[in-house]
Scaffold this motif. Structure first.
Motif, PDB file in Angstrom:
ATOM      1  N   LEU A 147     -12.765  17.766  37.866  1.00 49.47           N
ATOM      2  CA  LEU A 147     -12.196  17.936  36.531  1.00 49.47           C
ATOM      3  C   LEU A 147     -11.551  16.619  36.132  1.00 49.47           C
ATOM      4  N   VAL A 148     -11.985  16.061  34.995  1.00 50.26           N
ATOM      5  CA  VAL A 148     -11.435  14.794  34.521  1.00 50.26           C
ATOM      6  C   VAL A 148     -10.939  14.950  33.086  1.00 50.26           C
ATOM      7  N   THR A 149      -9.971  14.119  32.733  1.00 47.54           N
ATOM      8  CA  THR A 149      -9.481  14.063  31.357  1.00 47.54           C
ATOM      9  C   THR A 149      -9.585  12.633  30.852  1.00 47.54           C
ATOM     10  N   HIS A 150      -9.624  12.516  29.536  1.00 48.17           N
ATOM     11  CA  HIS A 150      -9.518  11.198  28.915  1.00 48.17           C
ATOM     12  C   HIS A 150      -8.077  10.718  29.094  1.00 48.17           C
ATOM     13  N   PRO A 151      -7.856   9.401  29.292  1.00 52.01           N
ATOM     14  CA  PRO A 151      -6.480   8.904  29.506  1.00 52.01           C
ATOM     15  C   PRO A 151      -5.509   9.209  28.374  1.00 52.01           C
ATOM     16  N   SER A 152      -6.036   9.527  27.193  1.00 55.65           N
ATOM     17  CA  SER A 152      -5.128   9.844  26.080  1.00 55.65           C
ATOM     18  C   SER A 152      -4.433  11.190  26.258  1.00 55.65           C
ATOM     19  N   VAL A 153      -4.958  12.048  27.150  1.00 53.15           N
ATOM     20  CA  VAL A 153      -4.305  13.333  27.422  1.00 53.15           C
ATOM     21  C   VAL A 153      -3.128  13.054  28.354  1.00 53.15           C
ATOM     22  N   PRO A 154      -1.898  13.359  27.939  1.00 49.65           N
ATOM     23  CA  PRO A 154      -0.708  12.956  28.697  1.00 49.65           C
ATOM     24  C   PRO A 154      -0.411  13.854  29.896  1.00 49.65           C
TER      25      PRO A 154
ATOM     26  N   GLN B  64     -13.785  11.743  22.157  1.00 52.10           N
ATOM     27  CA  GLN B  64     -14.177  12.795  21.214  1.00 52.10           C
ATOM     28  C   GLN B  64     -13.945  14.193  21.802  1.00 52.10           C
ATOM     29  N   VAL B  65     -14.051  14.311  23.117  1.00 49.67           N
ATOM     30  CA  VAL B  65     -13.617  15.520  23.822  1.00 49.67           C
ATOM     31  C   VAL B  65     -12.586  15.090  24.848  1.00 49.67           C
ATOM     32  N   GLN B  66     -11.693  16.013  25.233  1.00 47.17           N
ATOM     33  CA  GLN B  66     -10.550  15.620  26.051  1.00 47.17           C
ATOM     34  C   GLN B  66     -10.768  15.779  27.560  1.00 47.17           C
ATOM     35  N   PHE B  67     -11.663  16.669  27.962  1.00 50.66           N
ATOM     36  CA  PHE B  67     -11.878  16.834  29.398  1.00 50.66           C
ATOM     37  C   PHE B  67     -13.288  17.317  29.662  1.00 50.66           C
ATOM     38  N   ALA B  68     -13.674  17.316  30.925  1.00 48.90           N
ATOM     39  CA  ALA B  68     -15.022  17.757  31.303  1.00 48.90           C
ATOM     40  C   ALA B  68     -15.074  17.998  32.800  1.00 48.90           C
TER      41      ALA B  68
ATOM     42  N   ASN C  40      -6.362  26.063  22.487  1.00 49.74           N
ATOM     43  CA  ASN C  40      -7.577  25.570  21.818  1.00 49.74           C
ATOM     44  C   ASN C  40      -7.451  24.157  21.235  1.00 49.74           C
ATOM     45  N   THR C  41      -6.450  23.411  21.634  1.00 51.71           N
ATOM     46  CA  THR C  41      -6.367  22.022  21.172  1.00 51.71           C
ATOM     47  C   THR C  41      -7.066  21.064  22.132  1.00 51.71           C
ATOM     48  N   LEU C  42      -7.280  21.499  23.353  1.00 54.41           N
ATOM     49  CA  LEU C  42      -8.033  20.696  24.313  1.00 54.41           C
ATOM     50  C   LEU C  42      -9.490  21.148  24.283  1.00 54.41           C
ATOM     51  N   SER C  43     -10.410  20.209  24.116  1.00 54.05           N
ATOM     52  CA  SER C  43     -11.841  20.539  24.066  1.00 54.05           C
ATOM     53  C   SER C  43     -12.565  19.880  25.231  1.00 54.05           C
TER      54      SER C  43
END
Length: 328
Positions: free
Chosen positions: A133-140, A203-207, A156-159
């Motif tokens: 599970l990874v997130t973009h660095p912009s997710v604090p 464009q999406v926050q995690f994957a 539903n704010t995290l996509s």
């Protein structure tokens, strides 16, 4: 006379047994004695194709006949997999399967053009892989607990992106949402490569993706790893905790890759093929190559693979039911 009569009866019985049990005569004939086709239900390239070709090479070396990869992509793997189900059960058509094989029964139901349990003979579970599970660095957030807390605070704010509805990464995200009790937004794409591009761009926050797919981006600081699936930490990411260690053991998505045959293939043929693969995976060159690609070698028996398939089908059917997921 009595002895001759008993001998005659025994000979007749042996002939009848051979006719009723084609696997016996088949095995005695020295399977395989011609080219074996391995159907891979994807276009060339990608993890399942790569593992299928490794398996074909291993079986060819062990059994002394050509094993030819036959790519039959399309239909969410159902086109190629159906070709395996409807092939003559003589051992000369085999099929590669992956997690989609266990997901499709719950996703497609009666629309599936074969019965996943009744129309196939499991041969060998070749390997599994860990999801990260990874997130973009912009997710604090820097750990799984903080991620869950943020998702709960702002539903539903995290996509997150995936390669499509019902794909492994999609259902991993759904499993995370169900286990953590959070609401997140799924964004389906037409391929995994585009997901990574958009994730890197924010464009999406995690994957979710396999560790080898993302490890370089993680090490470069372009993505932040929060947890990996599986019973142990990933060798490539020893500092990243497992979901068990992070407090969500129910997130256990582990992509798998295996070999099946059409139902009705003689047991002697299944066993011979399975043993050839098992030997290479457990002690041979294939084990080294699988590890180098980031996979976890397994090399199961047919019975062990059958049990794993039953567990996976039941698990994903329930996740799909609870998530009210419908196919595209």
């Amino acid at each position: 006379m009595k002895r001759q009569r008993r001998t005659f009866i025994a000979q007749c019985g042996a002939l009848a047994l051979g006719a009723a049990s084609p696997g016996l005569s088949f095995a005695q004939a020295g399977y395989p004695d011609k080219t074996v086709r391995l159907i891979i239900p994807y276009p060339a390239g990608g993890a399942t194709d790569n593992l299928g070709r490794l398996a074909a090479q291993a079986m060819q070396q062990a059994l002394g006949q050509p094993f030819i990869a036959d790519n039959r992509g399309g239909g969410g793997t159902t086109i190629g997999t159906r070709a395996v189900a409807t092939a003559p059960p003589d051992g000369y058509t085999l099929g590669m399967v992956d997690s989609t094989f266990a997901i499709n029964p719950g996703l497609l139901g009666s629309r599936l053009p074969y019965d996943t349990v009744k129309d196939f003979a499991p041969v060998c579970l070749i390997a599994t892989a860990q999801f990260v599970l990874v997130t973009h660095p912009s997710v604090p957030v820097t750990d799984l607990a903080a991620f869950v807390a943020k998702a709960k605070a702002a539903p539903n704010t995290l996509s997150y992106g995936s390669a499509g509805v019902g794909s492994g990464p999609h259902l991993a995200g759904e499993q995370l949402a169900q286990q953590a009790g959070v609401q997140v937004t799924h964004v389906p794409y037409r391929g995994g490569g585009t997901v990574i591009t958009d994730l890197l761009g924010g464009q999406v926050q995690f994957a979710f993706a396999t560790v080898p797919t993302l490890v370089e981006h993680i090490k470069a600081g372009k993505l932040r790893a929060l947890a990996v699936t599986g019973a142990h930490r990933a060798p490539q990411l020893p500092e990243v905790r497992t979901f068990v260690e992070a407090g969500l053991p129910g997130v256990d998505t582990m992509p798998f890759f295996g070999l099946v045959a059409p139902k009705g293939v003689p047991a002697a043929v299944v066993d011979k093929t399975s043993h050839a693969l098992m030997a290479s995976i457990r002690t041979g060159e294939m084990q080294t190559r699988l590890k180098a690609l980031g996979f976890e070698p397994v090399g199961s028996t047919p019975a062990e693979f059958a049990a794993r398939l039953q567990e996976e089908i039941a698990k994903w059917t329930e996740v799909i039911r609870k998530g009210k997921i419908q196919p595209e």
